[in-house]
Each structure stands twice: as C-alpha cells, then as structure tokens.
Design a protein around this motif. Sequence first.
Motif, short mmCIF file in Angstrom:
data_model
loop_
_atom_site.label_atom_id
_atom_site.label_comp_id
_atom_site.label_asym_id
_atom_site.label_seq_id
_atom_site.Cartn_x
_atom_site.Cartn_y
_atom_site.Cartn_z
N LYS A 117 61.39 53.65 4.88
CA LYS A 117 61.55 55.15 5.28
C LYS A 117 60.51 55.40 6.55
O LYS A 117 60.25 56.54 6.68
CB LYS A 117 61.21 55.89 4.29
N GLU A 512 70.74 58.76 7.61
CA GLU A 512 69.86 59.63 6.77
C GLU A 512 69.30 60.66 8.03
O GLU A 512 68.57 60.36 8.96
CB GLU A 512 68.70 58.90 6.30
N PHE A 540 66.18 67.48 3.75
CA PHE A 540 67.22 66.34 3.95
C PHE A 540 68.56 66.95 3.75
O PHE A 540 69.12 67.64 2.77
CB PHE A 540 66.86 65.31 2.87
N ASN A 542 70.87 64.67 4.17
CA ASN A 542 71.49 63.59 3.49
C ASN A 542 70.44 62.28 3.16
O ASN A 542 70.35 61.57 4.07
CB ASN A 542 72.77 62.92 4.04
N GLN A 543 69.67 62.35 1.91
CA GLN A 543 68.76 61.29 1.57
C GLN A 543 69.66 60.44 1.11
O GLN A 543 70.29 60.30 0.14
CB GLN A 543 67.64 61.68 0.77
N VAL A 544 69.62 58.84 1.53
CA VAL A 544 70.28 57.84 1.36
C VAL A 544 69.25 57.05 0.12
O VAL A 544 68.23 56.80 0.45
CB VAL A 544 70.59 56.80 2.35
N ASN A 559 74.94 58.11 -0.36
CA ASN A 559 74.60 59.16 0.11
C ASN A 559 74.09 59.91 -1.01
O ASN A 559 74.91 60.40 -2.10
CB ASN A 559 75.73 59.91 0.68
#
Length: 730
Positions: A117, A512, A540, A542-544, A559
């Motif tokens: 990340k 992301e 977020f 969309n936090q993967v 997702n």
Amino acid sequence: MSIVIRSHRHAVRFGASLSVLALLGPAFGANAKEAAPLDAKADTEISEVLVLGRGAQRLRIAGSSHVVNEADLERSRVLTVNEALRQVPGVYARDEEGLGLRPNIGIRGLAPTRSTKILQLEDGLPLSYAPYTDNASYSMPPFRRFVRIETLKSASQIRFGPNTVGGVINFITPSAPETFGGDLFMAAGGRGYQELDLKIGGPVLGELAAIGHANRTRSNGVRDNTALEIQDLWGKLEGRLSAHHAIALRVGHATEDSQVTYSGLTAAEYAADPRQNPFANDHFKIKRATAAITHGWTLSESLNLKTSAYSLWFDRDWWRQSSNSGQRPNDASDPACGGMANLNTTCGNEGRLREYNTYGLDTRLTWTGALVGAQAVIEAGARHQWERQNRLQLNGDRPTARTAGTSVNGGVRENNLRYGEASAGFVSLSLTWDRLTVNPGLRVEQIDYRRVNRLNGTTGETDLSEVIPGLGFAWAVKPGAYLYGGVHRGFAPPRAEDIVSGTGGVVDIEAEESVNSEIGYRSAVRPGLFVDINAFRMDFENQVIPASVAGGVGATLTNGGKTRHQGVELSLKGSLREMGMIRGDDVFFRSALTWLPDAAFVGTRRSSVSGFGGVSVSGNRLPYAPRWLASAAIGYSFGVHTDVQLEVQHTGKMFTDDLNTVAQTADGQRGLIKSATVWNASLNTRPFGDRTTLFLAVKNIGDKLYIADRSRGILPGAPRLAQIGLSQRF
C-alpha cells in the motif's frame, strides 16, 4: 475529481498531455532553487533526489513529512528497516524473518503485508520491482546502505506514483565524498548474527567522484531451522561534466541464499514451541541487479532539467512445503506423503519461481521565478515504465526437490507472463506569498495490462486510466511555526493477476481509490526542539482486500468497498544542549505517537472469511490496524565521546480478520493479536577519537514473547538479541 477508464483497448489516451509534460520535465527528482518547498541538494549534486527538503524548507512542506537521519540511526544502532520506520508516526512496520529482508510496512491503518500500500523509492527512483503490476516487497537492500529515510504522506506525494494511497518512503544513499575516505562496520551478536559492511570513495577524475558499498550479513533469524545470508554490492559515480551539465551513475547487485519458510505456525505448534519451524527443507534464493543513469542540465538560473533512465531485474525462487498454516504440508493429499509424519522424506514441495524486469525513463523540468505576485516553483514531469513478470509454480515430489515432479501433486501448476506498460505525467505548483504557500498539483496515470497463460494458451489484456488531483498549503503562523494541510486523491492500481484472469478474461475489479485529507502544525519551537502534530482522514471508495483471510499477499483480491481511517499523529524531538539548557553533556529525546481510533468498514459490507459470506461486518475494525503505535527514546551524551539510549516501542492490539474474531482459530490465522511493548538499549563510545566507535545494543531487553503476525499462521516477534560492533571511519 477522479476519472477511471478500463477497456480492452484504450478508451481514452492522454498522449498529447504527456507529450506536453515530457517537454516540461520528469516524474522523479528535481533541482529547484533554495526557495522551493521540495528541493534537491544542489544543482550539480543530482544523485540524491529528495522527496522532502532541508532545514527551513521542510517546515514549509504543504503536508505531513518525517525524516529519520543518520544520527538517529547510529544512536539506536538500528538493525532493520522496521526498527528505523517505527520512529515515524503513522507507520506500522511488522517483523517477519528477523533482518527486515521482506518489509511489511503499513501507513495510517493500511494493511502492512509486503508493503503493497506504499511507494518505496531509492534516491527518488523506484525501489520496488513491479509497482504497477505486483507491488509486493520480497527483498530489501541491507539497511546500512542508507544514511537517511524520508516519509511523505500528504498531497505533495502526487508528484510520485503509483500507490499514492498511504505514502511515499524514500531511502537516501550517501553522496560520493570529495576527499578519499570510507567507513568499515563490523558487528556480531545473538542467533548467529554477523555483519561486515564497507563504504569507500573519493574523487576519481576531474570533478567526478565515486563511492562503493559492500555488505555481507548472516543470521539465524527469529525461528529454528532458519539461516539467512545476504550479500550486496552497490556503487555510485557522480559529479559535474561542465558548468551546466552533471551526471550520476548507480549500479547494484545483490544475492540472498536463505533457509527460511513462508508459513507461520498453527495454534498447537505455537503453544508447543513458539520458535519452531517444521519446514527445515524450505529454501529462498534471490538475485537482484539495478542500474540508473541521471543527467542534470542547468538551462538557466531559473530552469533545470533532470532525466533518469533506470532498470531493475529481480529473480526469486522460493521452494516451500507450505504457504500457510492450513497446508500441513501442501501435498498431504498425496498417498506418498499423507501428512506431517513424512514431512522430511516423501512429502513434496512447491517452487514459486518469479522473475521481474522493470525499465523506465523519466524526466522533470523545474522552473523558479515570480508568478501572480508569488514566489513560484513549477515542476512538470513525465515517465514511461515497462514491467514484465515471468511466473512459474513447479511442484516437486520430495522436500528437497528443485524441479517439477510427477506425483499426484507434482508438475507445472503455473506458467504465466504478465506485462504492464505505464505512462504518467504530473504538474505541481508551489506559490508563496509572504507567509502562505499553496501547492496544487495534478497527476495522470495510464496503465496497460497483458497476461499470457502458457498452460492453456490464452491471452488477456485491458487498461486503466486515472486522474489524481491534490491541493496542499502551509501558513507561517510565526517564524519557524507552520499550520499545514491538504487533500488529495489516493490511487493504487490492481495487480495484473487481479484485473486479468488466467483464462484471458477481464476481472471486474477497480483501482483502489481514496480521498485523503489532513491538517497539522509543526514548529521549531526553539533551537533544539521540534514538534509536529496532525489529524488525518482517509475515505476509501474501494479498498481492495484479499478474498480469503489466509491467502496472504498471493491471494486473489476483491473489491472490499468503503472504509474510513482517521486519527492523530505526534512527533517530538529535542536536545537540552542545543536548547541551551545544559553545556558539555547532553540529554536528547524523541517520540512518535499514532492514535487511530477509527479504521472501519463503512456502508454495506459482508465478510470475506470462508463460510461467513452472509455475515455483515459493517462498522467492524479493519484487520491489522492497531489503535495505538508509539516509539520513544531518551539518551545521555557524555560530551562527544559516549552516549547511551533507552528506547521503547509499543504496538497496540489488533484484529486479524473482518469478523474481528477474538479467540484464535486452530490454524492460528485468525484471532486477536495482543499489544506488545519492547524495550531496547544502546551504548556508543569513542575511546580513540571521533573516527572509531565501539557499540553495544540489546533488542527486546526483557525477551518478551509476542505474536507479530497471523496472516499465514502465527509468526513470533524477535527475541532478545545482543549485538556488539565497531565502526571505523578513515
């Protein structure tokens, strides 16, 4: 403010924009004048590309930043990158094998596994070998190569990319010395630790100087049946070619040949012997080669152009009998194996063989002057990068196999080529009116993916585009004190394997994305005393996340939906001697504190744990997001000849799955990780003058046993380690 486009062919091309940016400058490294908030060291010293600035420049940065300098590293007698980064507020650095060779770094509550990340740089150029298509760290240069670490977590980081969600960590190597000299470092300690490190350099021709670095380190790690060995060679040639041109050439080669497993322990195994490693035949081997050439061109007093070409090659073979504590061993279903009883005789293994090639070209133009009544610095850059992965999985028939077998579980299980081709461009302005600095910026990323499955003959491809805006500010409340803040779009691309399936299809997974904001205050309160405090929030879209909790970094990603992170960071550093409170001797101190009260799933969210797909986890805390992180040290210097330091590092309790399970499961992969507080101490003395330093360091003085990780089964933290050594400058 965000635009995302994905298709089998380019739906949107921004080549014209990048062409304009290419005429203006690069994606990394700049040479602006002293007025620039983000600046390189000097027009002709181009090998050190700063994410941050120096001295008063750092105070004006429009966002949170932190520097761990050489004095901090030497006083603490830092052994691993994890130890060093714990001095930075907001950073969670998790141990694994004991030398920090596979760093696991998370920022502001983001999952630390394999540092996926964050963006890691070395002298402003990529340190990760596939940041666009597989941003997982399986290798780290020996920590003694570096003299400083810069961390940037604000809107200013959109000057770099990809992976602008968490932050940028820039590892700085030493400049070539103007006169001949060097540094010899020797150390030894518990659990077989031995290290020999040499830096040497000086002028070579005209205004060119060189520095070389060699390191060899051995250790038995933190578990039994482990033997780590790394060798690293690195060199740099830099200097002025003429009045307007400078050059820097960097090359490196490293190897690792280690007996080390990938898998953690089950709950029963940990209870029986927390430092055991059942998989004595597992083996990890790497080769890594890097090269970069940078040219700096002073076009005028106000205009500088810097261009870099770079390459990274990384080859990794990891033969293992288990990838997590649920495999006991991986081919237990094979009648010839049947389970752990035959682990060292008839049970097979998995060869996870990876080769990465990355090439890039980036260029940046920096202009300094007056604009709209402000002192201005404009940076504009473009970069093109190519990435290629060659991935094999060969299952062997025996625990020491190094080729594919013919048993029930043997053979070739994966044979993939994965490609990424990325173009990026950015424009960043720094406008200063007296006490106010405003820093707007815009970054554009375009990524083409392609995956070739050589087992079934299929090929798939797709592409992804993103526009990433940011805006930061710094306001001088008074001399040496700044209020700062900003907001920016965070972006991290999916891996090639997640966006293109093994059958050639395009997977419905988005990049992301987040909206990151912060407000803070930093002040050089007085000479010798510095404080920085900020509040941050990351929302977020969309936090993967991994589709299965135990899958680790190699798991299929999905997702995860909306999440929210918000908290407070505090950094304090001081010296009573520099403050004028005492003379001769000195009392020095530093601290870094992170409070993360909120790191939660928001909106509609179901569990990703197998068998619990119908359970809502909305409002639950994110895995591996400790509420509290703290690091503090206090020391005493007896003149300039001896210093002692006591350090404490605290990691708060954390959940390891989205269900927030408290009781540990039998495989050890889920369950609460309790908080841990570890004390370290160091002593440095110079009995023969400044050039010779003898040191003693003790890590984990109380020999506290604690769990560091559960993602692949239980991994213990490092035990008590005593180290003694010598540093000789010449």
